[in-house]
Design a protein around this motif. Structure first.
Motif, PDB file in Angstrom:
ATOM      1  N   THR A  30      17.573  -4.190  -0.539  1.00 66.66           N
ATOM      2  CA  THR A  30      17.409  -3.641   0.797  1.00 66.66           C
ATOM      3  C   THR A  30      16.373  -2.523   0.764  1.00 66.66           C
ATOM      4  O   THR A  30      16.216  -1.840  -0.254  1.00 66.66           O
ATOM      5  CB  THR A  30      18.744  -3.104   1.344  1.00 66.66           C
ATOM      6  N   LEU A  31      15.661  -2.358   1.857  1.00 67.57           N
ATOM      7  CA  LEU A  31      14.719  -1.259   2.026  1.00 67.57           C
ATOM      8  C   LEU A  31      15.385  -0.212   2.906  1.00 67.57           C
ATOM      9  O   LEU A  31      15.584  -0.431   4.101  1.00 67.57           O
ATOM     10  CB  LEU A  31      13.418  -1.750   2.658  1.00 67.57           C
ATOM     11  N   THR A  32      15.745   0.916   2.290  1.00 66.12           N
ATOM     12  CA  THR A  32      16.385   2.003   3.022  1.00 66.12           C
ATOM     13  C   THR A  32      15.334   3.035   3.421  1.00 66.12           C
ATOM     14  O   THR A  32      14.580   3.513   2.578  1.00 66.12           O
ATOM     15  CB  THR A  32      17.456   2.678   2.142  1.00 66.12           C
ATOM     16  N   GLN A  33      15.291   3.371   4.688  1.00 63.59           N
ATOM     17  CA  GLN A  33      14.271   4.301   5.171  1.00 63.59           C
ATOM     18  C   GLN A  33      14.537   5.716   4.685  1.00 63.59           C
ATOM     19  O   GLN A  33      15.646   6.233   4.791  1.00 63.59           O
ATOM     20  CB  GLN A  33      14.222   4.280   6.702  1.00 63.59           C
ATOM     21  N   LEU A  34      13.504   6.336   4.133  1.00 62.83           N
ATOM     22  CA  LEU A  34      13.577   7.722   3.679  1.00 62.83           C
ATOM     23  C   LEU A  34      13.090   8.688   4.753  1.00 62.83           C
ATOM     24  O   LEU A  34      13.677   9.743   4.964  1.00 62.83           O
ATOM     25  CB  LEU A  34      12.737   7.905   2.412  1.00 62.83           C
ATOM     26  N   PHE A  35      11.972   8.340   5.390  1.00 62.28           N
ATOM     27  CA  PHE A  35      11.418   9.199   6.430  1.00 62.28           C
ATOM     28  C   PHE A  35      10.457   8.403   7.292  1.00 62.28           C
ATOM     29  O   PHE A  35       9.988   7.330   6.906  1.00 62.28           O
ATOM     30  CB  PHE A  35      10.698  10.421   5.835  1.00 62.28           C
ATOM     31  N   SER A  36      10.172   8.931   8.444  1.00 64.84           N
ATOM     32  CA  SER A  36       9.204   8.345   9.370  1.00 64.84           C
ATOM     33  C   SER A  36       8.857   9.391  10.412  1.00 64.84           C
ATOM     34  O   SER A  36       9.731   9.855  11.146  1.00 64.84           O
ATOM     35  CB  SER A  36       9.784   7.102  10.048  1.00 64.84           C
ATOM     36  N   TYR A  37       7.594   9.787  10.467  1.00 64.78           N
ATOM     37  CA  TYR A  37       7.161  10.777  11.455  1.00 64.78           C
ATOM     38  C   TYR A  37       5.629  10.789  11.503  1.00 64.78           C
ATOM     39  O   TYR A  37       4.957  10.322  10.583  1.00 64.78           O
ATOM     40  CB  TYR A  37       7.690  12.172  11.110  1.00 64.78           C
ATOM     41  N   PRO A  38       5.047  11.318  12.566  1.00 65.84           N
ATOM     42  CA  PRO A  38       3.582  11.374  12.685  1.00 65.84           C
ATOM     43  C   PRO A  38       3.020  12.516  11.839  1.00 65.84           C
ATOM     44  O   PRO A  38       2.987  13.662  12.264  1.00 65.84           O
ATOM     45  CB  PRO A  38       3.340  11.594  14.175  1.00 65.84           C
ATOM     46  N   SER A  39       2.574  12.212  10.631  1.00 65.86           N
ATOM     47  CA  SER A  39       2.133  13.258   9.701  1.00 65.86           C
ATOM     48  C   SER A  39       0.673  13.649   9.907  1.00 65.86           C
ATOM     49  O   SER A  39       0.241  14.686   9.400  1.00 65.86           O
ATOM     50  CB  SER A  39       2.339  12.796   8.260  1.00 65.86           C
ATOM     51  N   HIS A  40      -0.094  12.830  10.628  1.00 67.04           N
ATOM     52  CA  HIS A  40      -1.517  13.107  10.833  1.00 67.04           C
ATOM     53  C   HIS A  40      -1.834  13.149  12.325  1.00 67.04           C
ATOM     54  O   HIS A  40      -1.016  12.746  13.163  1.00 67.04           O
ATOM     55  CB  HIS A  40      -2.372  12.050  10.145  1.00 67.04           C
ATOM     56  N   ASN A  41      -3.033  13.600  12.621  1.00 69.79           N
ATOM     57  CA  ASN A  41      -3.497  13.662  14.011  1.00 69.79           C
ATOM     58  C   ASN A  41      -4.396  12.490  14.372  1.00 69.79           C
ATOM     59  O   ASN A  41      -4.953  12.450  15.473  1.00 69.79           O
ATOM     60  CB  ASN A  41      -4.251  14.973  14.253  1.00 69.79           C
ATOM     61  N   ALA A  42      -4.556  11.545  13.451  1.00 72.07           N
ATOM     62  CA  ALA A  42      -5.382  10.368  13.661  1.00 72.07           C
ATOM     63  C   ALA A  42      -4.819   9.247  12.794  1.00 72.07           C
ATOM     64  O   ALA A  42      -3.940   9.483  11.953  1.00 72.07           O
ATOM     65  CB  ALA A  42      -6.843  10.669  13.304  1.00 72.07           C
ATOM     66  N   PRO A  43      -5.295   8.012  12.958  1.00 72.38           N
ATOM     67  CA  PRO A  43      -4.765   6.902  12.163  1.00 72.38           C
ATOM     68  C   PRO A  43      -4.835   7.163  10.657  1.00 72.38           C
ATOM     69  O   PRO A  43      -5.793   7.750  10.155  1.00 72.38           O
ATOM     70  CB  PRO A  43      -5.671   5.732  12.561  1.00 72.38           C
ATOM     71  N   ILE A  44      -3.783   6.746   9.942  1.00 72.64           N
ATOM     72  CA  ILE A  44      -3.736   6.872   8.484  1.00 72.64           C
ATOM     73  C   ILE A  44      -4.535   5.729   7.876  1.00 72.64           C
ATOM     74  O   ILE A  44      -4.314   4.558   8.204  1.00 72.64           O
ATOM     75  CB  ILE A  44      -2.282   6.874   7.980  1.00 72.64           C
ATOM     76  N   THR A  45      -5.454   6.054   6.995  1.00 74.10           N
ATOM     77  CA  THR A  45      -6.374   5.059   6.437  1.00 74.10           C
ATOM     78  C   THR A  45      -6.012   4.626   5.028  1.00 74.10           C
ATOM     79  O   THR A  45      -6.377   3.531   4.601  1.00 74.10           O
ATOM     80  CB  THR A  45      -7.805   5.619   6.430  1.00 74.10           C
ATOM     81  N   THR A  46      -5.281   5.475   4.279  1.00 81.21           N
ATOM     82  CA  THR A  46      -5.008   5.164   2.881  1.00 81.21           C
ATOM     83  C   THR A  46      -3.788   5.933   2.398  1.00 81.21           C
ATOM     84  O   THR A  46      -3.516   7.034   2.888  1.00 81.21           O
ATOM     85  CB  THR A  46      -6.234   5.503   1.996  1.00 81.21           C
ATOM     86  N   VAL A  47      -3.054   5.351   1.453  1.00 77.91           N
ATOM     87  CA  VAL A  47      -1.919   6.019   0.824  1.00 77.91           C
ATOM     88  C   VAL A  47      -1.950   5.745  -0.674  1.00 77.91           C
ATOM     89  O   VAL A  47      -2.539   4.759  -1.128  1.00 77.91           O
ATOM     90  CB  VAL A  47      -0.561   5.548   1.404  1.00 77.91           C
ATOM     91  N   ALA A  48      -1.323   6.635  -1.446  1.00 80.08           N
ATOM     92  CA  ALA A  48      -1.204   6.464  -2.891  1.00 80.08           C
ATOM     93  C   ALA A  48       0.109   7.079  -3.328  1.00 80.08           C
ATOM     94  O   ALA A  48       0.627   7.993  -2.677  1.00 80.08           O
ATOM     95  CB  ALA A  48      -2.373   7.126  -3.618  1.00 80.08           C
ATOM     96  N   ALA A  49       0.657   6.586  -4.448  1.00 77.43           N
ATOM     97  CA  ALA A  49       1.924   7.109  -4.951  1.00 77.43           C
ATOM     98  C   ALA A  49       1.983   6.947  -6.460  1.00 77.43           C
ATOM     99  O   ALA A  49       1.458   5.983  -7.019  1.00 77.43           O
ATOM    100  CB  ALA A  49       3.102   6.387  -4.290  1.00 77.43           C
ATOM    101  N   ALA A  50       2.626   7.910  -7.125  1.00 75.70           N
ATOM    102  CA  ALA A  50       2.847   7.866  -8.569  1.00 75.70           C
ATOM    103  C   ALA A  50       3.980   8.814  -8.909  1.00 75.70           C
ATOM    104  O   ALA A  50       3.935   9.993  -8.542  1.00 75.70           O
ATOM    105  CB  ALA A  50       1.582   8.247  -9.338  1.00 75.70           C
ATOM    106  N   GLY A  51       5.011   8.333  -9.603  1.00 71.65           N
ATOM    107  CA  GLY A  51       6.166   9.170  -9.874  1.00 71.65           C
ATOM    108  C   GLY A  51       6.767   9.668  -8.573  1.00 71.65           C
ATOM    109  O   GLY A  51       6.885   8.912  -7.611  1.00 71.65           O
ATOM    110  N   PRO A  52       7.136  10.940  -8.475  1.00 68.86           N
ATOM    111  CA  PRO A  52       7.703  11.463  -7.236  1.00 68.86           C
ATOM    112  C   PRO A  52       6.643  11.907  -6.225  1.00 68.86           C
ATOM    113  O   PRO A  52       6.981  12.360  -5.137  1.00 68.86           O
ATOM    114  CB  PRO A  52       8.517  12.667  -7.714  1.00 68.86           C
ATOM    115  N   ALA A  53       5.382  11.804  -6.581  1.00 69.17           N
ATOM    116  CA  ALA A  53       4.306  12.298  -5.716  1.00 69.17           C
ATOM    117  C   ALA A  53       3.701  11.163  -4.895  1.00 69.17           C
ATOM    118  O   ALA A  53       3.525  10.044  -5.382  1.00 69.17           O
ATOM    119  CB  ALA A  53       3.216  12.969  -6.551  1.00 69.17           C
TER     120      ALA A  53
END
Length: 338
Positions: A30-53
Motif C-alpha cells: 500500500t502507498l500511505t500518504q506522508l504529506f501533500s501541500y503546495p510547497s512552491h509558487n510555480a509548477p514543480i519541475t524536478t524531484v530527487a531523494a536519497a536516504g531521509p533527504a
C-alpha cells in the motif's frame, strides 16, 4: 521505501510503500500518504531523494528540502535566478545519507551543495542555454548534462567546473548513468542512445514508438523508459532489444519511473518499479508479472494532480537533513566561453 512526486499544481506529494498487513509473507503493498501541500509558487519541475533527504525544484527559482523520516519541510534554498530543471543527490557507496546535492538551471548553470548542512559550495556555467537533465557518476567525481544548446557536457565535480563539451546531432532531454557507471544513456525524442562511459562510444540505439519523457536504470543492464506511449518499456541494454513491456500502464503520458532496490526494505524490491503519470496516479508494479502478460499494480495512489516527476528513497540513515543557518554567497567559477 518512500516516494516523492511533484505536480503542475505546485503540490509536493510524499508516500510510504509498505505491506498492507504486517505479515512478512504478504505480497500486498500500500502507498500511505506522508504529506501533500503546495510547497512552491510555480509548477514543480524536478524531484530527487536519497536516504531521509529529498528535494524539489520549480520554475519559481527555488529548491525545497524535506526530511522524509519526519515528513517535514526544512525550507527553501535561495541561490538562483532562473528555473530549476534537474536535481540529483550523490551518496557514497558506504553511506546511506547523501553527501552532495547537484542542481541544474534554465540559465545553463550547475550548482553543488553540501548536504550537512545544505550550503552552496560552488556554482558554475556548464551550458549556453537551459539544462534539460544531469546525471552524477557513481564515483561522485564527475557529472554529465544535456542542454537546449544541443550539447553534452562533462563537469569535474572535484574542481567545480566544466571539463568537456561536445555538440550532439540532436538536442537530448535525458541523460542517465547505469548503476556501475560504465555506461550512460541519452534520450532524444523517441530514441535512446546507449554509450560507453569511457569514450562515449555508441553501442546501441533504442527506438521507442513515441517520445521518451523519463528513464531509470535497473539491475542486470535493464533500462526502464516511459513517455508519450503510456507504457513502461524494459530494455536489455546488453542486446539493444526489448526485454518486456507493461502496456498502457497509465491513461496518459508517463512522467516518472523509479526502480525500487533491496535497501528499500521490501523483500521483492528488485522486481518493483514505481511510475507516475500526468493522469495523477502513482503505481507500483511487479515487473516479473509483465513477462506473463499485463500485470495489475500492486499498489496505487490517486493524487488528482497533473504529476510532473517522481523520485524514491530508502530510509536507512538515522541522520536528519538540515539547512545551514548561513549559506555562503554564491560563488561563480572563472568566466569561461561556454
Amino acid at each position: 521505501m518512500s516516494l516523492i512526486a511533484g505536480s503542475y499544481e505546485r503540490f509536493i506529494w510524499g508516500f510510504r510503500l509498505k505491506p498492507l498487513n504486517y505479515d512478512p509473507s504478504s505480497q500486498t503493498l500500500t502507498l500511505t500518504q506522508l504529506f501533500s501541500y503546495p510547497s512552491h509558487n510555480a509548477p514543480i519541475t524536478t524531484v530527487a531523494a536519497a536516504g531521509p533527504a529529498a528535494a524539489s525544484g520549480s520554475s519559481d527559482d527555488t529548491i525545497h528540502i524535506y526530511d522524509l523520516s519526519t515528513a517535514a519541510s526544512l525550507g527553501p534554498l535561495h541561490h538562483f535566478s532562473s528555473s530549476i530543471t534537474a536535481l540529483s543527490f550523490y551518496s557514497p557507496p558506504n553511506l546511506s545519507f547523501p553527501r552532495n546535492l547537484l542542481s541544474a538551471s534554465a540559465d545553463g548553470s550547475t550548482s553543488i551543495f553540501d548536504t550537512e548542512p545544505f550550503v552552496l559550495l560552488k556554482s558554475f556555467r556548464s551550458h549556453k542555454k537551459g539544462i534539460n537533465d544531469l546525471a552524477v557518476h557513481s564515483s561522485g567525481k564527475l557529472a554529465l548534462s544535456v542542454s537546449r544548446d544541443g550539447c553534452l557536457a562533462m563537469s569535474n565535480l572535484m574542481r567545480g567546473k566544466r571539463s568537456f563539451c561536445c555538440r550532439l546531432g540532436k538536442e537530448a532531454t535525458i541523460v542517465k548513468f547505469d548503476g556501475s557507471g560504465d555506461r550512460f544513456f541519452m534520450a532524444s525524442e523517441e530514441k535512446i542512445g546507449v554509450h560507453l562511459a569511457e569514450d562515449a562510444r555508441l553501442l546501441y540505439e533504442l527506438e521507442n514508438e513515441k517520445r521518451v519523457l523519463c528513464a531509470a536504470s535497473g539491475e542486470s543492464g535493464i533500462l526502464f523508459t516511459g513517455g508519450e506511449s503510456r507504457s513502461i518499456t524494459a530494455w536489455d541494454t546488453n542486446s539493444g532489444k526489448v526485454a518486456y513491456c507493461i502496456e498502457d500502464a497509465h491513461s496518459t503520458r508517463v512522467k516518472g519511473i523509479v526502480v525500487l532496490t533491496k535497501d528499500g526494505g521490501v523483500d521483492d524490491a528488485p522486481y518493483l518499479v514505481a511510475s507516475a503519470s500526468s493522469d495523477g496516479f502513482i503505481r507500483v508494479w511487479d515487473v516479473r508479472m509483465a513477462i506473463k502478460g499485463k500485470p495489475n499494480p500492486l499498489a496505487e495512489a490517486n493524487t488528482k494532480s497533473r504529476l510532473t516527476c517522481l523520485a524514491g528513497s530508502s530510509l536507512q540513515s538515522s541522520k536528519r537533513p538540515r539547512i545551514g543557518k548561513s549559506a555562503p554567497k554564491e560563488e561563480q567559477s572563472d568566466a569561461e566561453d561556454v
